[in-house]
Motif scaffolding. Structure first.
Motif, PDB file in Angstrom:
ATOM      1  N   PRO A   1      -9.959   5.684  -2.178  1.00  0.00           N
ATOM      2  CA  PRO A   1      -8.911   4.712  -1.844  1.00  0.00           C
ATOM      3  C   PRO A   1      -7.790   4.770  -2.879  1.00  0.00           C
ATOM      4  O   PRO A   1      -7.964   5.306  -3.971  1.00  0.00           O
ATOM      5  CB  PRO A   1      -9.650   3.380  -1.902  1.00  0.00           C
ATOM      6  N   ASN A   2      -6.662   4.211  -2.556  1.00  0.00           N
ATOM      7  CA  ASN A   2      -5.575   4.103  -3.531  1.00  0.00           C
ATOM      8  C   ASN A   2      -5.840   2.928  -4.458  1.00  0.00           C
ATOM      9  O   ASN A   2      -6.782   2.139  -4.234  1.00  0.00           O
ATOM     10  CB  ASN A   2      -4.222   3.981  -2.823  1.00  0.00           C
ATOM     11  N   PRO A   3      -5.073   2.755  -5.513  1.00  0.00           N
ATOM     12  CA  PRO A   3      -5.354   1.673  -6.472  1.00  0.00           C
ATOM     13  C   PRO A   3      -5.351   0.279  -5.866  1.00  0.00           C
ATOM     14  O   PRO A   3      -6.050  -0.612  -6.356  1.00  0.00           O
ATOM     15  CB  PRO A   3      -4.222   1.829  -7.503  1.00  0.00           C
ATOM     16  N   THR A   4      -4.585   0.052  -4.802  1.00  0.00           N
ATOM     17  CA  THR A   4      -4.548  -1.277  -4.185  1.00  0.00           C
ATOM     18  C   THR A   4      -5.573  -1.426  -3.064  1.00  0.00           C
ATOM     19  O   THR A   4      -5.652  -2.479  -2.435  1.00  0.00           O
ATOM     20  CB  THR A   4      -3.145  -1.565  -3.613  1.00  0.00           C
ATOM     21  N   ALA A   5      -6.343  -0.386  -2.802  1.00  0.00           N
ATOM     22  CA  ALA A   5      -7.440  -0.403  -1.827  1.00  0.00           C
ATOM     23  C   ALA A   5      -6.998  -0.800  -0.423  1.00  0.00           C
ATOM     24  O   ALA A   5      -7.749  -1.423   0.320  1.00  0.00           O
ATOM     25  CB  ALA A   5      -8.549  -1.340  -2.308  1.00  0.00           C
ATOM     26  N   ASP A   6      -5.758  -0.424  -0.062  1.00  0.00           N
ATOM     27  CA  ASP A   6      -5.330  -0.674   1.315  1.00  0.00           C
ATOM     28  C   ASP A   6      -5.200   0.627   2.122  1.00  0.00           C
ATOM     29  O   ASP A   6      -5.091   0.602   3.346  1.00  0.00           O
ATOM     30  CB  ASP A   6      -4.008  -1.443   1.363  1.00  0.00           C
ATOM     31  N   THR A   7      -5.188   1.755   1.428  1.00  0.00           N
ATOM     32  CA  THR A   7      -5.081   3.057   2.083  1.00  0.00           C
ATOM     33  C   THR A   7      -6.043   4.027   1.417  1.00  0.00           C
ATOM     34  O   THR A   7      -6.148   4.065   0.190  1.00  0.00           O
ATOM     35  CB  THR A   7      -3.645   3.613   1.981  1.00  0.00           C
ATOM     36  N   GLY A   8      -6.731   4.783   2.250  1.00  0.00           N
ATOM     37  CA  GLY A   8      -7.621   5.794   1.720  1.00  0.00           C
ATOM     38  C   GLY A   8      -7.244   7.170   2.230  1.00  0.00           C
ATOM     39  O   GLY A   8      -6.593   7.312   3.264  1.00  0.00           O
ATOM     40  N   VAL A   9      -7.650   8.191   1.471  1.00  0.00           N
ATOM     41  CA  VAL A   9      -7.323   9.564   1.836  1.00  0.00           C
ATOM     42  C   VAL A   9      -8.554  10.437   1.670  1.00  0.00           C
ATOM     43  O   VAL A   9      -9.265  10.345   0.659  1.00  0.00           O
ATOM     44  CB  VAL A   9      -6.170  10.121   0.982  1.00  0.00           C
ATOM     45  N   VAL A  10      -8.792  11.280   2.675  1.00  0.00           N
ATOM     46  CA  VAL A  10      -9.788  12.345   2.571  1.00  0.00           C
ATOM     47  C   VAL A  10      -9.028  13.663   2.572  1.00  0.00           C
ATOM     48  O   VAL A  10      -8.330  13.983   3.539  1.00  0.00           O
ATOM     49  CB  VAL A  10     -10.780  12.313   3.746  1.00  0.00           C
ATOM     50  N   GLN A  11      -9.104  14.383   1.451  1.00  0.00           N
ATOM     51  CA  GLN A  11      -8.475  15.696   1.378  1.00  0.00           C
ATOM     52  C   GLN A  11      -9.556  16.752   1.544  1.00  0.00           C
ATOM     53  O   GLN A  11     -10.563  16.739   0.842  1.00  0.00           O
ATOM     54  CB  GLN A  11      -7.753  15.899   0.052  1.00  0.00           C
ATOM     55  N   PHE A  12      -9.338  17.663   2.502  1.00  0.00           N
ATOM     56  CA  PHE A  12     -10.366  18.672   2.746  1.00  0.00           C
ATOM     57  C   PHE A  12      -9.704  20.017   3.050  1.00  0.00           C
ATOM     58  O   PHE A  12      -8.502  20.091   3.347  1.00  0.00           O
ATOM     59  CB  PHE A  12     -11.265  18.248   3.913  1.00  0.00           C
TER      60      PHE A  12
END
Length: 924
Positions: free
Chosen positions: A454-465
């Protein structure tokens, strides 16, 4: 338009130094602007309105660490060691410190970081450092790249190999090589052979170079406010150079043809710009429209390509009709061909060529269509993709980094994909992202999940693959599609909204949209072809034949691209290093550019055939004569364009190379096979039917004077009528139904008698203010309708002067344009005295209300600064009209005066055009 171009060409010829100086000032200003504000190109393949772009826009706000420009450091440990060796690991840490100290670097991820996976290969002798920048594409200058590469000195000192890749090292500008210069040299040789004069051959090259210099400078300056893809300047250069030389060739050859016929140099330039220049303007407009039509794809970088390429064509046209006649003016009579050098009665090659093409026309048609159709078949396998560092030149650090990643990690590691998730409602963002990472890892085609956080504000997450396949592989596009199809299931299971994005996904989206746009764009181009050529040639079959030939040329170009760039045929010979899918926008760009070029050849060849056909109605002779007359110049134009495009193939940028190759093949096939073999054969089969058009359609279509027919008629009317007259007309039809069969006025004074409607129409016509007439009318040295605009500038249609009573004589005469009211009063006094009607006491300060209407008319004519003056006297008495006419006999001088009178009012001692009769009039 041909009349305006004729005047423009003559003016530029006569003011050569001024025009050349003006263009050089424009070139210098454009160069200074480019040097002052240009920031360079960048391959920003964004696509507004798509899932990938919207997700990327969200990441820019919520997760900027993963959405900006990135770079990769690919580290290869010294032989016999691994990245875990203390000396190598220490050098990696020192390099990371250097990277993080750079002002534009947001983050430099260590390959040993627990948060990332897959950045060290299985053999542990290679590692990847991900670097994220905070700036945009314009901020990643060459200086920043140099500083970035300097950060790796600790690794180099430790004996490791370091290469740099990623988005920051995508191609950032055009590269001009010696091959492009060689193409210009070949074009010069072709011009020299065709025109038979070094001086004549230099002029088209010079104008084309000035035009592309301005175009390239303006494009470079545009990078200050717009993101342009790296092929954009080179494409504009290639197209601008090709059409610039060709357009100039058509005009120069016509100018020399006119001079060889004994026409004065300035008039020859005017006629060349009006005839060949008209065709150039129309051809340029069609090319410009086709290129601007690239906006149909609704892809920003492609729209900019179309706009800049259109600008290069527009500038080439402007240079051809202004700078070119100016340079021809500076050359003067020295540009005229030597006696016997321009004889066209010969051309035995052209005669044998067209004779062979039309000897058995059905056989020719079948063979050509079958051969071109067979060559077009491989085009069905055309594969499209956007370029990456894998298409960069060998020897560059970005290509080396790409190859190292592919060799040590797999082809998919050059193409990271992001799954963006909206996790604002989650109470366990870390656990949720771990679960999503495992979901992604379970998809077929996924090699490694490098990051799930998640990002620091925990409102958006990312999966990089990383996928198992390269970005160009259809399997990668299928993987992206499966992940997107899984979005509803992920939403149900994890209560999150997901989207697939990242550079790789964006490139797939762009390629898909480009592929989907090909059909509507092709339809647009074909419809444009049919409309344009139907209007020009007043034919139904000729446009259909032209469109079919264009489609064959496009198909063969696609087939040739597949054979060379995907199958590898002759790849080494042509310097093709990357075998695989070609750049996604090649098809739509090729269709747009080739359309304009194909219409050029069709226009110049077939229009000459039609011109010959109208002479005697013999279709067979028209085909042969038209081909022989225009074939040589069209051949030279095609060879010039072929030389320019071929020059961009061996050494050019990997993105431009297939486009240049496709255009070269397209030009060769369209000019030498379709237009010069198939077209004569089809015309021979159709014969008279080639020029058939339904009368109802003919009436609906506008008149386009593409070949300057109006000027030809204007030139033919230069010595009309044979007798010396001031005014003349033949078969003049008025709106009331009245027809003036023949009018000849040897005096500079004409009285028009008739109804108010007829008088108003004739007075407006003779001052160049009529809506227009197809009948020839001469007013002094001006011939209508060709010189209507020029006549208007020297003619006055004056309102009845007696209606104004306020003010003084001097004030009224100044309002009419008199520079010296006293001199005008003196001229009027002398004329009235000579006619036996003294002017009386009139001076500059006399009030207008004290002067009778007849005197006002005489004063008006004396003061009017015009070559032609027209006034309606119908409100005056018969006696006043007699006084006016008597005085004007002494006042006209070099003026032409036209007076309107009511029926029954004409004076006895004037030339009268009587419009009161309701039959055809003959006024001698």
């Amino acid at each position: 338009m041909s009349s305006a171009l004729h005047a423009l060409g003559r003016w530029c010829h006569r003011h050569g130094r001024l025009v050349v100086g003006g263009w050089l000032v424009v070139l210098l200003a454009a160069l200074l602007l480019a040097l002052g504000v240009g920031k360079g190109t960048h391959d920003d393949f964004s696509l507004p309105g798509t899932e990938g772009q919207e997700a990327l826009d969200v990441l820019e706000r919520t997760f900027p660490e993963l959405s900006g420009i990135s770079a990769q450091l690919v580290i290869l440990a010294p032989d016999g060691s691994s990245v875990d060796d203390p000396s190598v690991r220490e050098a990696i840490e020192a390099t990371l410190d250097n990277l993080r100290a750079m002002p534009l670097v947001d983050e430099a991820l260590s390959p040993f970081d627990d948060l990332v996976d897959g950045t060290i290969d299985d053999d542990r002798d290679a590692a990847i450092v991900q670097v994220q920048f905070s700036g945009g594409p314009g901020d990643i200058t060459e200086a920043v790249k140099d500083e970035l590469q300097d950060t790796a000195e600790p690794l180099r000192d430790a004996g490791a190999r370091v290469e740099f890749g990623g988005g920051a090292f995508m191609n950032t500008g055009p590269t001009i090589t010696w091959m492009e210069a060689a193409g210009v040299v070949v074009a010069f040789v072709v011009l020299w052979v065709t025109l038979g004069s070094i001086r004549a051959a230099v002029i088209p090259i010079a104008t084309a170079l000035i035009g592309v210099g301005i175009t390239m400078s303006l494009i470079w300056a545009l990078t200050a406010v717009a993101s342009l893809a790296s092929p954009t300047p080179l494409l504009a250069l290639m197209i601008g150079l090709a059409v610039g030389i060709d357009y100039a060739l058509f005009i120069v050859s016509r100018q020399r043809e006119e001079q060889s016929a004994g026409v004065a140099p300035d008039e020859a330039s005017g006629r060349a710009v009006a005839t060949a220049g008209s065709a150039v303007v129309f051809a340029g407009i069609t090319t410009l429209i086709a290129l601007a039509g690239l906006a149909i794809a609704r892809i920003p970088f492609l729209t900019w390509m179309g706009v800049t390429a259109s600008a290069s064509v527009a500038i080439a046209v402007a240079v051809a009709v202004t700078l070119l006649p100016a340079l021809m003016g500076l050359a003067g009579a020295r540009l005229a061909p030597r006696r016997g050098a321009e004889q066209s009665a010969g051309h035995p090659i052209a005669r044998r060529w067209v004779g062979g093409a039309t000897a058995a026309p059905w056989v020719t048609i079948i063979l050509v269509v079958a051969a071109l159709g067979a060559l077009a078949l491989p085009g069905r396998e055309l594969q499209l993709a956007l370029p990456g560092n894998g298409t960069a030149e060998h020897g560059t650090t970005e290509r080396a980094a790409y190859d190292l990643i592919e060799d040590h990690f797999g082809p998919g590691f050059n193409n990271p994909i992001l799954l963006q998730a909206d996790i604002v409602h989650s109470t366990d963002p870390v656990g949720l992202m771990d679960a999503l990472g495992k979901e992604v890892a379970g998809f077929e085609g996924v090699d490694t999940v490098a990051l799930a956080t998640p990002n620091p504000t925990a409102d958006t997450g990312v999966v990089q693959f990383f996928p198992t396949t390269s970005a160009e592989d259809p399997a990668t596009a299928a993987l992206v599609e499966r992940l997107r199809d899984a979005a509803p299931r992920l939403a149900d299971e994890y209560d999150v909204r997901t989207a697939v994005t990242g550079q790789t996904a964006m490139e797939i989206d762009v390629s898909d949209q480009l592929s989907a746009t090909m059909l509507p764009f092709g339809a647009f181009v074909v419809v444009l072809t049919l409309l344009f050529l139907t209007t020009v040639f007043r034919s139904v079959v000729v446009p259909i034949k032209a469109a079919a030939g264009y489609l064959l040329s496009v198909g063969v170009s696609f087939g040739a691209v597949v054979m060379v760039f995907q199958w590898g045929w002759a790849a080494e010979l042509l310097g093709v290093e990357h075998i695989g899918p070609v750049i996604s926008f090649l098809p739509i760009l090729l269709m747009g550019v080739l359309f304009g070029l194909a219409m050029d050849y069709e226009l110049f060849l077939v229009s000459r055939m039609k011109e010959e056909f109208t002479r005697d109605g013999d279709p067979d002779r028209a085909i042969r004569a038209g081909f022989v007359a225009s074939g040589r110049v069209v051949t030279a134009a095609a060879v010039v364009m072929l030389a320019v495009f071929v020059a961009f193939v061996p050494e050019s940028d990997a993105m431009v190379k297939p486009i240049a190759f496709a255009l070269a093949v397209g030009v060769f096939v369209d000019a030498f096979v379709v237009r010069m073999v198939l077209v004569p054969a089809v015309m021979a089969v159709l014969r008279r039917r080639a020029w058939w058009i339904p009368s109802s359609l003919d009436r609906l279509l506008p008149e386009l004077d593409v070949e300057g027919d109006a000027l030809h008629e204007r030139v033919a009317r230069d010595r009309w009528p044979e007798e010396p007259v001031h005014l003349a007309a033949d078969d003049l039809a008025l709106r009331s139904g009245l027809r003036v069969e023949r009018l000849r006025v040897p005096e500079p004074l004409l009285v028009v008698e008739g109804s108010s409607q007829d008088r108003a129409e004739v007075l407006a016509l003779l001052t160049g203010r009529s809506p227009g007439t197809r009948s020839p009318v001469r007013v002094g040295e001006y011939v209508l309708p060709f010189d209507a605009a020029r006549l208007r500038r020297v003619a006055m249609l004056v309102d009845p002067p007696w209606r104004t009573t306020a003010g003084t004589v001097a004030g009224e005469l100044r309002r009419l344009g008199a520079a010296d009211p006293e001199a005008a009063i003196g001229a009027a006094r002398a004329a009235c005295g000579a006619s036996g009607s003294p002017l009386g006491v009139v001076d500059a300060d006399t009030s207008l209300e004290l002067i009778d209407p007849a005197t006002r008319v005489v004063l008006t004519v004396a003061a009017a600064p015009a070559r032609v003056v027209a006034i309606d006297l119908a409100e005056l008495s018969d006696g006043a009209v007699e006084r006016v006419v008597a005085a004007l006999h002494w006042l006209t001088g070099d003026r032409i005066v036209v007076l309107g009178v009511a029926p029954g009012q004409p004076p006895l001692d004037a030339h009268v055009l009587d419009l009161t009769a309701r039959w055809e009039l003959i006024s001698a």
